[in-house]
Design a protein around this motif. Structure first.
Motif, PDB file in Angstrom:
ATOM      1  N   TRP A  16       0.678  -1.144  -0.021  1.00 24.99           N
ATOM      2  CA  TRP A  16       0.113  -0.022   0.036  1.00 24.99           C
ATOM      3  C   TRP A  16       0.836   1.109   0.045  1.00 24.99           C
ATOM      4  O   TRP A  16       1.542   1.661   0.869  1.00 24.99           O
ATOM      5  CB  TRP A  16      -0.830  -0.033   1.184  1.00 24.99           C
ATOM      6  CG  TRP A  16      -1.789  -0.989   1.031  1.00 24.99           C
ATOM      7  CD1 TRP A  16      -1.986  -2.080   0.496  1.00 24.99           C
ATOM      8  CD2 TRP A  16      -3.218  -1.240   2.014  1.00 24.99           C
ATOM      9  NE1 TRP A  16      -3.048  -3.143   0.711  1.00 24.99           N
ATOM     10  CE2 TRP A  16      -3.885  -2.356   1.817  1.00 24.99           C
ATOM     11  CE3 TRP A  16      -3.781  -0.124   3.060  1.00 24.99           C
ATOM     12  CZ2 TRP A  16      -5.119  -2.687   2.376  1.00 24.99           C
ATOM     13  CZ3 TRP A  16      -4.797  -0.676   3.432  1.00 24.99           C
ATOM     14  CH2 TRP A  16      -5.469  -1.761   3.424  1.00 24.99           C
ATOM     15  N   ILE A  17       0.797   1.996  -1.062  1.00 26.41           N
ATOM     16  CA  ILE A  17       1.794   3.062  -1.274  1.00 26.41           C
ATOM     17  C   ILE A  17       0.715   4.459  -1.461  1.00 26.41           C
ATOM     18  O   ILE A  17      -0.251   4.581  -2.393  1.00 26.41           O
ATOM     19  CB  ILE A  17       2.537   2.830  -2.563  1.00 26.41           C
ATOM     20  CG1 ILE A  17       3.476   1.857  -2.413  1.00 26.41           C
ATOM     21  CG2 ILE A  17       3.417   4.279  -2.765  1.00 26.41           C
ATOM     22  CD1 ILE A  17       4.450   1.598  -3.528  1.00 26.41           C
ATOM     23  N   GLY A  18       1.032   5.307  -0.520  1.00 23.98           N
ATOM     24  CA  GLY A  18       0.135   6.470  -0.668  1.00 23.98           C
ATOM     25  C   GLY A  18       1.062   7.660  -0.998  1.00 23.98           C
ATOM     26  O   GLY A  18       2.166   7.679  -0.907  1.00 23.98           O
ATOM     27  N   ASN A  19       0.463   8.650  -1.353  1.00 27.39           N
ATOM     28  CA  ASN A  19       0.946   9.974  -1.867  1.00 27.39           C
ATOM     29  C   ASN A  19       0.523  11.200  -0.790  1.00 27.39           C
ATOM     30  O   ASN A  19      -0.498  11.262  -0.535  1.00 27.39           O
ATOM     31  CB  ASN A  19       0.635  10.206  -3.329  1.00 27.39           C
ATOM     32  CG  ASN A  19       1.063  11.772  -3.540  1.00 27.39           C
ATOM     33  OD1 ASN A  19       0.536  12.895  -3.314  1.00 27.39           O
ATOM     34  ND2 ASN A  19       2.346  11.899  -4.332  1.00 27.39           N
ATOM     35  N   ALA A  20       1.415  11.957  -0.484  1.00 32.41           N
ATOM     36  CA  ALA A  20       1.169  13.068   0.414  1.00 32.41           C
ATOM     37  C   ALA A  20       1.594  14.413  -0.139  1.00 32.41           C
ATOM     38  O   ALA A  20       1.354  15.569   0.814  1.00 32.41           O
ATOM     39  CB  ALA A  20       1.864  12.969   1.853  1.00 32.41           C
ATOM     40  N   SER A  21       1.868  14.239  -1.338  1.00 31.13           N
ATOM     41  CA  SER A  21       2.325  15.880  -1.914  1.00 31.13           C
ATOM     42  C   SER A  21       2.619  15.636  -3.293  1.00 31.13           C
ATOM     43  O   SER A  21       2.942  14.761  -3.993  1.00 31.13           O
ATOM     44  CB  SER A  21       3.757  16.492  -1.318  1.00 31.13           C
ATOM     45  OG  SER A  21       3.846  17.476  -1.838  1.00 31.13           O
ATOM     46  N   GLY A  22       1.686  16.680  -4.180  1.00 31.56           N
ATOM     47  CA  GLY A  22       1.867  16.737  -5.687  1.00 31.56           C
ATOM     48  C   GLY A  22       2.654  17.664  -6.132  1.00 31.56           C
ATOM     49  O   GLY A  22       3.134  17.638  -7.165  1.00 31.56           O
ATOM     50  N   PHE A  23       3.311  18.548  -5.330  1.00 35.87           N
ATOM     51  CA  PHE A  23       3.971  19.739  -5.807  1.00 35.87           C
ATOM     52  C   PHE A  23       4.592  20.512  -4.517  1.00 35.87           C
ATOM     53  O   PHE A  23       4.103  20.254  -3.318  1.00 35.87           O
ATOM     54  CB  PHE A  23       3.252  20.653  -6.727  1.00 35.87           C
ATOM     55  CG  PHE A  23       2.385  21.551  -6.009  1.00 35.87           C
ATOM     56  CD1 PHE A  23       2.346  22.854  -5.623  1.00 35.87           C
ATOM     57  CD2 PHE A  23       0.965  21.034  -5.707  1.00 35.87           C
ATOM     58  CE1 PHE A  23       1.619  23.783  -4.920  1.00 35.87           C
ATOM     59  CE2 PHE A  23      -0.063  21.875  -5.071  1.00 35.87           C
ATOM     60  CZ  PHE A  23       0.307  22.953  -4.897  1.00 35.87           C
ATOM     61  N   TYR A  24       5.670  21.204  -4.874  1.00 33.47           N
ATOM     62  CA  TYR A  24       6.100  21.929  -3.660  1.00 33.47           C
ATOM     63  C   TYR A  24       5.319  23.244  -3.331  1.00 33.47           C
ATOM     64  O   TYR A  24       5.125  24.414  -4.308  1.00 33.47           O
ATOM     65  CB  TYR A  24       7.639  22.527  -4.142  1.00 33.47           C
ATOM     66  CG  TYR A  24       8.428  23.419  -3.102  1.00 33.47           C
ATOM     67  CD1 TYR A  24       7.945  23.266  -1.570  1.00 33.47           C
ATOM     68  CD2 TYR A  24       9.685  23.989  -3.378  1.00 33.47           C
ATOM     69  CE1 TYR A  24       8.756  23.810  -0.847  1.00 33.47           C
ATOM     70  CE2 TYR A  24      10.285  24.559  -2.425  1.00 33.47           C
ATOM     71  CZ  TYR A  24      10.043  24.389  -1.196  1.00 33.47           C
ATOM     72  OH  TYR A  24      10.833  25.161  -0.153  1.00 33.47           O
TER      73      TYR A  24
END
Length: 608
Positions: A16-24
């Motif tokens: 299970w891989i989550g993302n917590a940022s799409g850009f600075y």
């Protein structure tokens, strides 16, 4: 492991891989949210874009110890305890131009808080010191897009946190999958599947209803889009994945939201990367349940022999001053101000001096704001002193000798760096020393792929049956199609998709390059290539030179082409009545200029 679902093909648990940022600059609290709102094995954060690299480059010019995304340290300060408690791995490209610097600061932060995470980093992407040798002409930054095997090596060595510089966005997902499932460079289909999943989640909430063209479909189904949750990919050993989000969070995951992200910032059906070329025309999407979309069937091919190198540079310095002009004879007053200011700047005239007149809403209006026009003066020069405070002071000096009612919006200010020119070059992968610095300090060089394949265009797939005939009505294209657009240096991509088979047949036969040029006159004279993706009921238009000379330097309101797709959807043309949604009021959609396409969107769930 947080993800307890067993892979149906093996006894290995899904990852299970989550993302917590799409850009600075993305939502600061997303790291904490992803750690507390549900289970996750690996948390990724994407902070880099072409424009970001230039911003970090400017930071390093001022202070060589910088060059990384400093907000990541703030997020870790709040979340290191949770990361340790829940044994979550963190993989991020927040290292930017200085991954070692960020790794060192992160170690200091952890020690000050009483934690001892094993930290590793990946380097070798920065080619600025070799720019002349590689034939690169004086860039501000020059960074090769590295792959995922350096990240995997760090995780194999027991790293809890992996910091990288410029890797491909999808590599943040692919690296943990390589480590978890034991993939090799020969597992091309699995690598391609993970790349597609990584591409979907890399931009955060764009996969869960953010920036979604057909948002009204989701709202009618009862989804809350005010604060979309961040996405998860449940990866399996064969590279297939389920795209989802934590239960109870905002937004939605549908085949439409996943399609929208798959067609974002791509050039064609072959999606090249340093480890694998992903065939986007083989991606299959199936709705598995609420907020669960299965991504499968992805084929992979050997990667190209060369690595892409992202180049950025500054074009100089700029400054602006706004002169406000109220009431009568505004254009005459503006012309007088222009003459006076040109004369005042004659001794040290900027290389580029522009004047833009914006008329008042109503020169005779019942509010002063409505009766006020604006003259925007923009100055550019390679010398910041020419367009610095002296430029603004020249405008201020006209205050008592200019037109009646002269006033400004702001006092003089310093010049600031002008727009960023972003471009790409290519270097043989063997000439880039991709290096993993393991938690114990060992340096491990990651060899390039042994097998490569020169990138070629995919042959045009056969068209579906023609769309049905019948009556047509003039209406906005957005009533029928979704779209998402973005930038790649001086070029732009515009992905368009249909909700259902009838819409796909119309898209494939009618939305040609010629029609696109007619609907978007700014593309006339540019090279435009259409790539059809039948399994996604989508087409991608690659528009070369639209953003020349590069990201954030093009004149106009949208230098990164983020609104290009919505402009296309707003264009009115004859559309088959059979494709148009039926408004609840019974009025024909698009009959009047005030018709709101969002208010009449059809509620249809796409299932390629």
């Amino acid at each position: 492991m947080a993800g307890v679902t067993l892979d149906s093909m093996t006894d290995t648990p899904s990852l299970w891989i989550g993302n917590a940022s799409g850009f600075y600059g993305d939502r600061l609290g997303a790291v904490h949210e992803m750690l507390t709102e549900g289970p996750v094995d690996v948390l990724t954060g994407d902070y880099l874009a072409e424009l970001t690299m230039a911003i970090l480059g400017r930071d390093q010019l001022a202070d060589p110890s910088r060059g990384y995304a400093r907000t990541f340290l703030r997020q870790m300060r709040d979340s290191l305890g949770l990361i340790a408690e829940r044994r979550v791995k963190v993989v991020t490209n927040a290292g930017g131009l200085n991954p070692q610097g960020l790794a060192d600061r992160l170690t200091e932060l952890a020690e000050s808080l009483g934690f001892e995470p094993r930290i590793a980093y990946v380097t070798g992407d920065d080619l600025l010191h070799r720019a002349e040798e590689l034939g690169l002409d004086g860039p501000l930054t020059a960074n090769a897009y590295l792959g995922a095997f350096g990240i995997a090596a760090c995780l194999d060595a027991g790293a809890d946190i992996v910091v990288t510089g410029r890797v491909t966005d999808a590599s943040l997902t692919v690296g943990p999958a390589i480590s978890h499932f034991g993939w090799t460079r020969e597992d091309l289909d699995a690598l391609a599947g993970a790349t597609a999943a990584g591409h979907v989640i890399e931009c955060g909430a764009q996969a869960t209803g953010g920036n979604y063209a057909l948002a009204d479909d989701l709202l009618r189904e009862g989804h809350d889009l005010d604060r979309p949750g961040f996405p998860l990919a449940e990866l399996r050993a064969d590279g297939s994945a389920v795209i989802t989000k934590h239960p109870g969070t905002g937004g939605a995951v549908t085949t439409g939201t996943v399609t929208a992200q798959l067609v974002y910032e791509i050039a064609g059906a072959r999606y090249p990367g340093p480890d694998v070329t992903t065939r986007l025309d083989t991606v299959r999407l199936d709705r598995e349940g609420p907020d669960r979309v299965r991504l499968s069937g992805v084929r992979g091919e050997a990667p190209p022999p060369d690595l892409k190198v992202g180049l950025t540079g500054l074009t100089g310095f700029r400054n602006e001053v706004d002169l406000l002009i109220t009431g009568l004879d505004a254009r005459d007053k503006a012309a007088r101000a222009e003459r006076q200011l040109r004369a005042a700047l004659s001794r040290r005239r900027p290389e580029d001096l522009g004047f833009e007149f914006v008329p008042a809403a109503d020169p005779h209006g019942d509010t002063q704001e409505a009766a006020t026009a604006r003259l925007r003066v923009t100055a550019r020069d390679h010398d910041p002193a020419v367009v610095g405070r002296a430029f603004g002071a020249a405008a201020v000096e006209l205050a008592l000798s200019g037109y009646a009612g002269f006033h400004l919006t702001a006092p003089p200010r310093d010049a600031r760096p002008d727009g960023v020119v972003a471009s790409h070059a290519f270097v043989p992968a063997a000439e880039v020393e991709h290096t993993a610095i393991l938690p114990d300090g060992e340096r491990l060089v990651i060899p390039p792929p042994r097998t490569t394949r020169v990138l070629e265009e995919v042959p045009e797939p056969p068209l579906p049956p023609p769309p049905p005939g019948g009556p047509q009505r003039r209406a906005p294209l957005g009533l029928v199609l979704g779209a998402r657009s973005g930038d790649k240096g001086a070029d732009a991509n515009l992905g368009v998709w249909a909700r259902d088979d009838d819409g796909w047949r119309w898209l494939a036969h009618r939305l040609t390059v010629d029609l696109l040029r007619e609907l978007l006159p700014e593309t006339a004279g540019l090279r435009v290539t259409r790539h059809l993706l039948p399994r996604l009921r989508a087409a991608n238009f690659w528009i070369e030179g639209l953003l020349a000379p590069g990201t954030a330097r093009r004149e106009g309101p949208d230098p990164q082409a983020k609104g290009l797709g919505e402009w296309l959807r707003a264009r009115v043309l004859p559309l088959p009545v059979s494709l148009l949604p039926v408004p609840a009021s019974g009025a024909a959609p698009g009959d009047t200029p005030s018709a709101d396409p969002a208010a009449t969107s059809a509620v249809r769930e796409a299932r390629p």
